[in-house]
Design an enzyme around this catalytic site. Structure first.
Site, PDB file in Angstrom:
ATOM      1  CE  LYS A  15      17.222  50.144 -28.125  1.00 62.00           C
ATOM      2  NZ  LYS A  15      16.035  50.633 -27.452  1.00 62.00           N
ATOM      3  CE  LYS A  64      13.313  55.722 -24.124  1.00 57.51           C
ATOM      4  NZ  LYS A  64      14.436  55.959 -24.886  1.00 57.51           N
ATOM      5  CE  LYS A  74      12.120  55.546 -32.663  1.00 58.87           C
ATOM      6  NZ  LYS A  74      13.390  55.690 -33.313  1.00 58.87           N
TER       7      LYS A  74
HETATM    8  P1  TYM Z   1      15.949  57.796 -31.102  1.00 58.55           P
HETATM    9  O1  TYM Z   1      15.695  57.406 -32.518  1.00 58.55           O
HETATM   10  O2  TYM Z   1      15.723  56.778 -30.041  1.00 58.55           O
HETATM   11  O3  TYM Z   1      15.083  59.053 -30.738  1.00 58.55           O
HETATM   12  C1  TYM Z   1      15.035  60.198 -31.570  1.00 58.55           C
HETATM   13  C2  TYM Z   1      14.850  61.463 -30.740  1.00 58.55           C
HETATM   14  O4  TYM Z   1      13.634  61.408 -29.996  1.00 58.55           O
HETATM   15  C3  TYM Z   1      13.908  61.638 -28.615  1.00 58.55           C
HETATM   16  N1  TYM Z   1      12.960  60.824 -27.818  1.00 58.55           N
HETATM   17  C4  TYM Z   1      12.155  61.324 -26.873  1.00 58.55           C
HETATM   18  N2  TYM Z   1      11.974  62.574 -26.409  1.00 58.55           N
HETATM   19  C5  TYM Z   1      11.050  62.751 -25.433  1.00 58.55           C
HETATM   20  N3  TYM Z   1      10.302  61.732 -24.916  1.00 58.55           N
HETATM   21  C6  TYM Z   1      10.455  60.461 -25.347  1.00 58.55           C
HETATM   22  N4  TYM Z   1       9.703  59.485 -24.837  1.00 58.55           N
HETATM   23  C7  TYM Z   1      11.420  60.215 -26.370  1.00 58.55           C
HETATM   24  N5  TYM Z   1      11.823  59.089 -27.030  1.00 58.55           N
HETATM   25  C8  TYM Z   1      12.773  59.486 -27.898  1.00 58.55           C
HETATM   26  C9  TYM Z   1      15.353  61.169 -28.417  1.00 58.55           C
HETATM   27  O5  TYM Z   1      15.936  61.746 -27.279  1.00 58.55           O
HETATM   28  C10 TYM Z   1      15.986  61.643 -29.705  1.00 58.55           C
HETATM   29  O6  TYM Z   1      16.323  63.003 -29.626  1.00 58.55           O
HETATM   30  N6  TYM Z   1      20.956  57.572 -30.821  1.00 58.55           N
HETATM   31  C11 TYM Z   1      19.826  58.388 -31.240  1.00 58.55           C
HETATM   32  C12 TYM Z   1      19.910  58.792 -32.709  1.00 58.55           C
HETATM   33  C13 TYM Z   1      21.203  59.429 -33.084  1.00 58.55           C
HETATM   34  C14 TYM Z   1      21.580  60.768 -32.797  1.00 58.55           C
HETATM   35  C15 TYM Z   1      22.910  60.909 -33.351  1.00 58.55           C
HETATM   36  C16 TYM Z   1      20.962  61.840 -32.146  1.00 58.55           C
HETATM   37  C17 TYM Z   1      22.221  58.819 -33.747  1.00 58.55           C
HETATM   38  N7  TYM Z   1      23.229  59.716 -33.919  1.00 58.55           N
HETATM   39  C18 TYM Z   1      23.586  62.115 -33.241  1.00 58.55           C
HETATM   40  C19 TYM Z   1      21.669  63.055 -32.038  1.00 58.55           C
HETATM   41  C20 TYM Z   1      22.962  63.183 -32.591  1.00 58.55           C
HETATM   42  C21 TYM Z   1      18.541  57.613 -31.009  1.00 58.55           C
HETATM   43  O7  TYM Z   1      18.542  56.398 -30.940  1.00 58.55           O
HETATM   44  O8  TYM Z   1      17.430  58.387 -30.969  1.00 58.55           O
END
Ligand code: TYM
Length: 325
Positions: free
Chosen positions: A110, A192, A195
């Site tokens: 990032k 991967k 978004k």
């Molecule tokens: P975020 O918003 O980037 O993604 C949300 C969830 O989607 C999964 N994910 C994927 N899984 C498979 N293939 C992909 N291409 C892919 N892209 C995203 C992510 O692994 C995630 O499970 N920091 C976290 C949000 C968060 C969180 C937490 C999660 C904040 N606090 C506490 C668990 C526990 C995030 O940015 O996820």
């Protein structure tokens, strides 16, 4: 067991978020006590518009509900509504080494992506994530592969706190699916699905059928003609086989067999229709939920109250152990 997870509301959710995380949440809530939140404070660490943030938070909650997360079975809330997340974040940041934070892959990515906005929040946010988790003492965290490093850090912060001040926290385990923990971009299967990807690379959860057809048909394939899973030689086809297998609830071998003598175009056409059919119900539910703002606000208020009870009780223990009362 208690389960916890969250998603950052910084744009459209895509099928990677769904297959890597949310689909498992829906299954887990049948048997376990689940806590699911929208990580709005995290969304402030990358460029955003305050006008769009409320809309994105709302859309993320709608996605949870449309995917089948039930407000009766699970606690659903918005991170910033439960103030204990920010308080515990500060306390934990005093025991987390800066060196560990600057080594986080997501921070490095990032800060490369947003060179002009490398704010302290971007560096510190894994500590907020640790607070999100540890407040609720969960056992399992269902996430995709990209979050495993943050969970490792969470476990190490929990351990450090327990050793230093006495046991309060549980060290939670990650729960990632065997297939689907890393869905790749349709345009670049070595990256991967994300978004912040160019729009051709991802399929949004609520994407219209025509657009899904176009994106799947334009997806990058590999040399050769066979529909075979081979990550190093055929990353594009392997990614599509993974997506197919997850939406069809069938093994990759079964899908390979089904398309044994078929070409890429036939496979892609079938994949597009499968995705469209699988997401149809979600699209319909979203349209319905968009008109029910009061109902959604009510779910979030109730969810925050339920979450607060757990969070406040953990904070009482933490403050005592750290010498703050
Ligand atoms: P975020 O918003 O980037 O993604 C949300 C969830 O989607 C999964 N994910 C994927 N899984 C498979 N293939 C992909 N291409 C892919 N892209 C995203 C992510 O692994 C995630 O499970 N920091 C976290 C949000 C968060 C969180 C937490 C999660 C904040 N606090 C506490 C668990 C526990 C995030 O940015 O996820």
């Amino acid at each position: 067991m208690r389960i916890l997870s969250g998603i950052r509301p910084s744009g459209e959710l895509h099928i990677g978020n769904y297959l890597g995380a949310m689909k498992n949440w829906v299954e887990l809530q049948e048997e376990q006590e689940c806590v699911f939140f929208v990580a709005d404070l995290q969304a402030l660490t990358t460029p955003y518009s305050p006008q769009n943030l409320q809309k994105n938070i709302f859309e993320t909650v709608i996605a949870y509900l449309a995917a089948g997360i039930s407000p009766e079975k699970s606690i659903i809330f918005v991170q910033s509504h439960v103030k204990e997340h920010s308080e515990l974040f500060w306390l934990l940041s005093t025991i987390c080494p800066v060196g560990e934070l600057s080594r986080m892959t997501q921070y490095k990515e990032k800060s490369r992506q947003f060179k002009r906005n490398i704010n302290a929040g971007l560096l510190n946010y894994p500590v907020l994530q640790a607070a999100d988790i540890l407040l609720y003492k969960p056992d399992l965290i269902p996430v995709g592969k990209d979050q495993l490093q943050h969970l490792e850090l969470t476990r190490s912060i929990a351990k450090k706190f327990n050793q230093k001040f006495g046991k309060v926290f549980v060290e939670p385990k990650p729960y990632s699916p065997k297939t689907g923990a890393r869905i790749m971009s349709l345009q670049n299967p070595k990256k991967k699905m994300s978004k912040s990807d160019d729009q051709q690379g991802y399929i949004a959860l609520f994407e219209e059928p025509d657009s899904i057809r176009k994106k799947v048909m334009a997806a990058v394939t590999d040399t050769g003609k066979e529909i075979k899973y081979n990550l190093s030689k055929k990353p594009g086809v392997s990614n599509m086989l993974t997506i197919y297998s997850l939406f069809a609830n069938k093994s990759i071998e079964e899908i390979e067999k089904k398309f044994q003598n078929k070409n890429y175009s036939e496979f892609k056409k079938s994949l597009a229709e499968l995705i469209i059919g699988s997401l149809e119900d979600l699209r319909r539910k979203r349209k319905e939920l968009l008109t029910r703002e009061v109902y959604i606000r009510d779910i979030l208020n109730k969810g925050a109250k339920r979450a607060e009870i757990i969070a406040q009780s953990t904070m009482d223990e933490v403050r005592k152990k750290m010498g703050l009362v």
